[in-house]
Design an enzyme around this catalytic site. Structure first.
Site, PDB file in Angstrom:
ATOM      1  N   GLU A   1      -0.925   2.625   7.124  1.00 18.66           N
ATOM      2  CA  GLU A   1      -1.210   3.970   6.114  1.00 18.66           C
ATOM      3  C   GLU A   1      -1.900   5.248   6.731  1.00 18.66           C
ATOM      4  OE1 GLU A   1       0.965   3.299   4.116  1.00 18.66           O
ATOM      5  OE2 GLU A   1       0.950   1.477   3.942  1.00 18.66           O
TER       6      GLU A   1
ATOM      7  N   ASN B   1      -0.284   7.880   0.345  1.00 21.22           N
ATOM      8  CA  ASN B   1      -0.106   9.267  -0.465  1.00 21.22           C
ATOM      9  C   ASN B   1      -1.456  10.176   0.510  1.00 21.22           C
ATOM     10  OD1 ASN B   1       1.125   8.108  -3.057  1.00 21.22           O
ATOM     11  ND2 ASN B   1      -0.838   7.286  -2.804  1.00 21.22           N
TER      12      ASN B   1
ATOM     13  N   ALA C   1       0.926  -0.978   0.011  1.00 12.83           N
ATOM     14  CA  ALA C   1       0.393   0.255  -0.272  1.00 12.83           C
ATOM     15  C   ALA C   1       0.871   0.984  -0.039  1.00 12.83           C
ATOM     16  CB  ALA C   1      -1.118   0.088   1.015  1.00 12.83           C
ATOM     17  N   MET C   2       0.421   2.501  -0.855  1.00 10.27           N
ATOM     18  CA  MET C   2       1.567   3.693  -0.064  1.00 10.27           C
ATOM     19  C   MET C   2       0.321   4.816   0.454  1.00 10.27           C
ATOM     20  SD  MET C   2       3.862   5.153  -0.986  1.00 10.27           S
ATOM     21  CE  MET C   2       3.779   7.085  -0.969  1.00 10.27           C
TER      22      MET C   2
END
Length: 926
Positions: free
Chosen positions: A347, A314, A311-312
């Site tokens: 995240e 942002n 996952a990221m």
């Protein structure tokens, strides 16, 4: 990447820069070849990989127009600059894109800038005829065009197939660590924070989402729409995100008024409810815990069909693998649920640790990743107590120690410069060791003081960049007083007027490895010494290391946890009375191993055999891990470790059981790749015998706590893989029924892996699993089917995955399958051959230095233990160039691991044979 490098038009260098370059060359006595040369053959005016600090971006106006038919995009970037020093050039990043019409928008009017390009550093130099004056602001405007990337980073193409077989295309971004420069020209370093105002041009059949809410949509000629997004907060380029797709979404609002939405492909939108609830709960938790309101009006979570990592983070638009976000309560297991909430917790923790407060440079990546990994456990312990996450934290520390015990390891905070080195920082040391040393520090300072300190850190450095020492300063001299700290004897820590957190923690972050503490009890006297734990046959490599170690210990005399800060190579403690046993590193909250010299191990073995519950399950797990790891460095004989393992026949707790497997199973896995079937089968027989009672007690249902359910899956799978008759019989019955129902019968989710593995043993069973894999929309089911097919003993069925085109299996899933097949005694040669033959394609797709490449390099080679295989591995990796990965740390790790395996086998095989013979173990189940 597939993007083509476009030559930027040939330009003449301004006179003052030409003469400057000539001066540099003559003064240093270098040849001109040492000056970087731009694509047009002229000298490039900047010779460092890091950008100059003369100009800082304040604001980006970005318009991006992806074309999902021709798979390319165009755009315009207007960047507002703040000049910190007089200069006549602006150096920024752009990678594999065509840049044109570059203008300087100054108060005096608009004028073109000349452009030089230096691809090795992904840099553009924009050259001005007149000086940009310190203290003034200017704007530059650049038009750009590029192909959508064919990899998993930058602005890349993703696709999925509908039930009807139609392939649909979308475009998504992944910019961490150094890939924003492949999507738009920018200052692509974390300290160049700015605000971003984004517009996306799209067709009416798609939607677009970005970090911020959409303000309006404008109709453009040619049946196009332009979405205008609100301006972001001040942030790093690697956190910018946008997606153009046909996703659907579901939404809820948190107690703090933040709108949470989960986006997925239309046919999977019914698998998003669990993630949506988890995100609402966790964002509210962090909002309260950090005492800093989440600063954006919304948080989107998007499940991307093609995604390399897990996952990221942002800001405002976190992105995930579909397996990390989609959940079907009827088809997903307890471990799926645990994995999913951990990823979301990770995240969302980043929205504060990483996004709000960001490391200055990638050398301190652990300030982002170690914290986010650590906060997974802190947050879930409170928001999802039923998941019992504490049962799994210790595993992270064991994983970190695995790589940290090699001389190729690196300090948590370590110098990095180029993109490959930066990518390599995303490893078990930054994430897991980072989390483990934070956990040790929290135990050391007390949870209350730790929480006060990290809130102070986040508030003090909001929207800024930090280095290691900023964190230690925030945690130093926290004014607090808690009963717990006094009762636990914490006064022992605080013998000075002020605790020097930095001095202690520098020993854990600025040097690699971890300490081995040797404890020798003589009457009331406890002698302590420390050294580096290192798997090597070169003792000189362990010299010169010293840690400040927060020791904890308990004894047979009382349940009190005693504490002592060991700052020197050796020291002595005095106990109030003689004791039967002493256990150091209580619950293994410290990141170190312990060796009990003299009679120490014997007294612990006696305790485990007669009263193992006198110690916690974490303590028992740490003893299992420590004793077997000490065999590897010659501190303990193998038969001592095996004697200790005998108590496992009475063990029931997940951490201790899985650690028992984790130390014993690799021993026969090494033998499977050698010709020694008799000893291998004896070893397998011993392990089955050890856990037979526990396996027999498992029900083939989904009942019990999360830890009980995860353990059940593990034990039944092991029983089936090892041909334990009761397991094989039950799994065969269930598989046949499931197959007769054409896969419609509802199997207990926790036992599906065991059932599928048995099914994959016959050609017809394997074909049926393959058919279900092709047609299933359930991500967790697909994942289990894929794993089962990879462990089949049918050699001719082990080639189905050998395509990099992603027709049957997504390319993102290939690394897992390569590693699984490489652990299969019938498939390891196949995996190694495929890996070598496709190396160049793999590094292009997954990127040099990435965790994925490292996972494949170490995963494929970690069970080799012969000199022949070491020569073969060295010969392949030794033939690479720096451009194709020869300098990667994971290659050194692979060599060291094989060398360690060879040493282990040479030293311990006779001992293992003797010990098993003495006990008459043979496998009755092969």
């Amino acid at each position: 990447m597939n993007g083509h490098f476009y030559e930027i038009e040939s330009v003449a260098l301004p006179a003052h820069l030409s003469s400057l370059c000539a001066l540099i060359v003559s003064f240093t006595g270098c040849q001109a070849k040492d000056v970087p040369i731009a694509t047009n053959g002229q000298p490039f005016p900047w010779d460092r990989m890091r950008l100059p600090k003369t100009v800082y971006p304040l604001h980006y106006d970005l318009t991006i127009h992806p074309n999902l038919t021709t798979l390319d995009f165009t755009g315009v970037a207007r960047i507002l600059l703040d000049v910190h020093e007089d200069t006549s050039m602006v150096v920024l990043h752009a990678k594999q894109m065509q840049v044109s019409n570059v203008l300087l928008l100054a108060p005096e009017g608009v004028r073109p800038l000349r452009v030089l390009e230096y691809p090795p550093f992904h840099q553009l130099a924009l050259l001005s005829d007149s000086v940009l004056t310190k203290g003034r602001r200017y704007e530059v405007q650049l038009e750009f065009a590029a192909n959508l990337s064919d990899s998993f980073h930058g602005f890349y193409k993703s696709s999925y197939r509908t039930k009807n077989g139609e392939v649909r295309v979308l475009a998504s971004t992944q910019f961490e660590a150094t890939f924003a420069r492949g999507a738009f020209p920018c200052f692509d370093e974390p300290a160049f924070k700015a605000n971003f105002t984004i517009r996306i041009i799209r067709e009416p059949r798609h939607i677009s989402i970005s970090n911020m809410p959409k303000l309006k949509t404008v109709e453009l000629p040619g049946d196009l729409l332009e979405d205008h997004f609100d301006t972001t907060v001040k942030m790093s380029t690697y956190l910018v995100a946008y997606i153009v797709s046909d996703f659907l979404s579901v939404s809820k609002t948190t107690q703090h008024g933040v709108k949470i939405s989960v986006y997925a492909v239309p046919e999977k939108i019914d698998q998003t409810a669990f993630a949506l609830d988890a995100a609402v709960k966790l964002l509210d938790f962090y909002d309260d815990y950090f005492d800093i309101p989440y600063p954006l009006p919304k948080q989107d979570l998007a499940a991307i069909p093609d995604f390399q990592s897990g996952a990221m983070e942002n800001w405002g638009l976190t992105t995930y693998r579909e397996t990390g976000l989609l959940f079907d309560p009827n088809k997903s297991s307890a471990s799926d649920k645990l994995g999913l909430v951990k990823v979301i917790a990770h995240e969302l923790a980043h929205q504060w640790f990483g996004n709000l407060v960001t490391m200055e440079w990638w050398n301190d990546l652990w300030l982002n990743e170690g914290f986010a990994k650590f906060m997974e456990y802190i947050s879930l312990d409170i928001t999802y107590p039923e998941l019992q996450v504490d049962d799994f934290f210790l595993g992270k520390c064991f994983e970190a120690m695995e790589v940290d015990s090699l001389s190729s390891s690196h300090p948590v905070s370590t110098h990095v410069e180029n993109p490959t080195q930066i990518q390599e920082m995303f490893d078990d040391v930054s994430y897991d060791k980072g989390a483990c040393i934070l956990n040790m520090l929290r135990d050391f300072l007390t949870p209350e003081a730790f929480e006060i300190g990290i809130i102070r850190y986040l508030k003090r450095y909001s929207y800024q960049n930090t280095v290691n020492s900023h964190l230690w300063e925030s945690l130093t001299n926290v004014k607090f007083c808690s009963k717990q700290s006094i009762q636990s004897g914490a006064s022992k820590w605080f013998s000075g007027d002020e605790l020097d957190v930095r001095a202690i923690m520098d020993t854990w972050t600025l040097q690699e490895g971890f300490p081995l503490v040797t404890v020798e009890v003589r009457g009331r006297e406890v002698r302590l010494s420390q050294e580096r734990y290192l798997k090597t046959d070169d003792p000189s490599l362990t010299e010169g290391f010293l840690w400040q170690i927060p020791l904890t210990y308990m004894t047979s005399a009382s349940n009190t946890i005693h504490r002592f800060l060991l700052k020197t190579k050796t020291d002595v403690l005095y106990l109030p009375e003689k004791v039967d046993w002493v256990k150091f590193n209580v619950d293994m909250s410290g990141y170190y191993m312990v060796h009990y010299a003299g009679e120490g191990w014997n007294s612990i073995i006696k305790l485990l055999q007669h009263n193992h519950t006198a110690l916690t399950s974490n303590d028992r797990a740490s003893l299992i891990q420590n004793v077997f790891q000490l065999v590897s460095v010659g501190k303990v004989r193998l038969d001592t470790a095996l004697e200790l393992s005998l108590y496992l026949s009475r063990e029931t707790e997940i951490m201790a059981v899985t650690q028992g497997f984790g130390e014993l199973v690799p021993l026969y896995k090494l033998m499977e790749k050698r010709d020694m079937a008799a000893l291998e089968n004896q070893m397998k027989g011993y392990i089955v015998d050890l856990f037979r009672g526990l396996i027999d007690r498992q029900e083939w249902t989904d009942s019990g706590s999360v830890s009980e359910r995860v353990l059940r899956s593990y034990l039944l799978l092991f029983g089936c893989v090892r041909n334990y008759p009761p397991c094989v019989t039950k799994a065969t019955q269930l598989f046949n029924k499931w197959r007769e129902s054409d896969g419609n019968m509802s199997l207990p989710v926790d036992v599906t892996m065991a059932v599928f593995v048995i099914g994959a043993r016959t050609p017809e069973g394997w074909d049926f699993l393959f058919e279900k894999y092709r047609s299933s929309l359930q991500m967790s089911v697909k994942s289990r089917l894929k794993s089962a097919m990879a462990v089949t003993p049918l050699q001719d069925k082990l080639k189905w995955w050998q395509s990099l085109h992603g027709e049957v299996m997504k390319t993102q899933d290939l690394p897992d399958v390569i590693v699984s097949v490489s652990r299969n005694p019938r498939g390891y040669k196949l995996a190694w051959d495929f890996f070598r033959a496709n190396w160049h394609t793999l590094i292009k797709k997954f990127d040099l230095g990435s965790h994925t490449i490292s996972y494949m390099v170490t995963g494929v080679t970690s069970q080799y233990s012969t000199r022949e295989m070491l020569i073969e591995v060295r010969s392949f990796f030794g033939s690479l160039t720096e451009e194709t990965g020869s300098e990667m740390r994971c290659i050194r790790q692979a060599y060291e691991t094989i060398e360690d395996n060879i040493r282990w086998m040479d030293t311990n095989l006779p001992l293992l044979q003797g010990w098993l013979d003495k006990r008459n173990y043979e496998s009755k189940f092969e």
